[in-house]
Design a protein around this motif. Sequence first.
Motif, PDB file in Angstrom:
ATOM      1  N   ALA A 277       0.831  -1.209   0.000  1.00  0.00           N
ATOM      2  CA  ALA A 277       0.000   0.000   0.000  1.00  0.00           C
ATOM      3  C   ALA A 277       0.862   1.254   0.000  1.00  0.00           C
ATOM      4  N   GLY A 281       0.921   3.951  -3.043  1.00  0.00           N
ATOM      5  CA  GLY A 281       0.656   5.365  -2.784  1.00  0.00           C
ATOM      6  C   GLY A 281       1.718   6.280  -3.341  1.00  0.00           C
ATOM      7  N   GLN A 357      -8.032  -3.058   5.001  1.00  0.00           N
ATOM      8  CA  GLN A 357      -8.140  -1.757   4.348  1.00  0.00           C
ATOM      9  C   GLN A 357      -7.985  -0.621   5.342  1.00  0.00           C
ATOM     10  N   THR A 360      -4.143  -0.471   6.347  1.00  0.00           N
ATOM     11  CA  THR A 360      -3.276   0.005   5.265  1.00  0.00           C
ATOM     12  C   THR A 360      -3.524   1.477   4.950  1.00  0.00           C
ATOM     13  N   GLN A 361      -4.763   1.939   5.094  1.00  0.00           N
ATOM     14  CA  GLN A 361      -5.039   3.359   4.867  1.00  0.00           C
ATOM     15  C   GLN A 361      -4.357   4.227   5.910  1.00  0.00           C
ATOM     16  N   GLN A 362      -4.343   3.784   7.168  1.00  0.00           N
ATOM     17  CA  GLN A 362      -3.657   4.546   8.208  1.00  0.00           C
ATOM     18  C   GLN A 362      -2.159   4.657   7.915  1.00  0.00           C
ATOM     19  N   ARG A 364      -0.550   4.095   5.102  1.00  0.00           N
ATOM     20  CA  ARG A 364      -0.315   4.822   3.851  1.00  0.00           C
ATOM     21  C   ARG A 364      -0.457   6.322   4.061  1.00  0.00           C
ATOM     22  N   GLY A 365      -1.437   6.747   4.865  1.00  0.00           N
ATOM     23  CA  GLY A 365      -1.607   8.172   5.134  1.00  0.00           C
ATOM     24  C   GLY A 365      -0.440   8.771   5.884  1.00  0.00           C
TER      25      GLY A 365
END
Length: 372
Positions: A277, A281, A357, A360-362, A364-365
């Motif tokens: 991820a 990104g 999800q 991985t969003q945390q 990646r952010g």
Amino acid sequence: MSFITVPHTPGPYGLLLDIQEPLLACLSLLLLAVACYLLVPGVARCVQLVRASTGAARPSPAWNAAVPARLRAARPSAPLSLLSAPDQPRAPLSRLARQIKLRARGLLAPRQTRQWLDFWNLTATHAALAVATPRLLHKIYRPYQSLRLRRPQRLEILTSHYDFVIRRGLAPLVLQASQQQIPIGQFQGKSGQDYEVRLAAINSLDHEGELALHLYRGQDHLFSTAFTLCRQGNGWIVRIGCLQGGGGADSREQIRRATRDLFGLRPKALMIRMVRAIGAGHGCSRVLLVSNGNRVASRHGKRGRVHADYDAFWQELGAARRSDGDYELPCEETAPDLQSLPSRKRAEARQRLALTQAVTQQVRGALVRTGT
């Protein structure tokens, strides 16, 4: 006439000479080493002055020519050398031996050493990263990530990684993570147990990657992975050099409990998904995965202590084997087909997917930011 041979017995002076000769030879070698150590910097400085006076210029690498003007203006206060890295307190003889060793490395690889130090002397930000930990300035001279990599390849990978870090505005985060692990993701399992993902940099698993993710279950360390973002051709890739468990006496049982608590999601699978991820990104196309045979930890002296079977796990993930023995995956993951699963397993699969999800969003952010 007959002659009588009388055995010759050396006197005290002769014995003293026999003892002194090896000592004098050793002292001569030591004085020669010290002389070389003292003369080499002066000779190098003279060569630099001659080149400057004659106007000779060498071609600049791409990362040098493309440094933004505002960064180029912020030069380090003093030029860095291989001796600039922080070091532990040493005895005088040990300090001298270290200095001679570093000088010898520079002499054996003058071209790569010059390019390496030129990179770290570009700006004050480069210099701050270079001296953040003791080992960074010495990494191109040691095995790194894959045993297939030679010194010029290690130089290219490491300079492109830190060029990427600086341009994307990640240098302050990396500097902080080089001193202590930084939480970049928190979540809970189905039991309510807290989990945390922490970022470390440069000196954590430093033979295997420049960035490291560590997964914790409460205060228990479950899994780690080390990776590097680097240029390949006209694009960017992620290289993973390590994927290992916590190493405690009950680490296997801890991982089993975590897998059940994460709806069947294995911690090592979650680590790879987080790295993919991050790569996606940042626009990376592929993830390169080191094989069993190319692992740095598999070099002499450590073969008996390496237990993880990387190849089997990479194949399980669907990775393709490369000609150099390593594996690769695309950074972008395809969405799983939940309808193909038995109906009794779909609910848990949906929860596992939602958890993946969210995590991985945390992560990646925290690591994907707009560069300069």
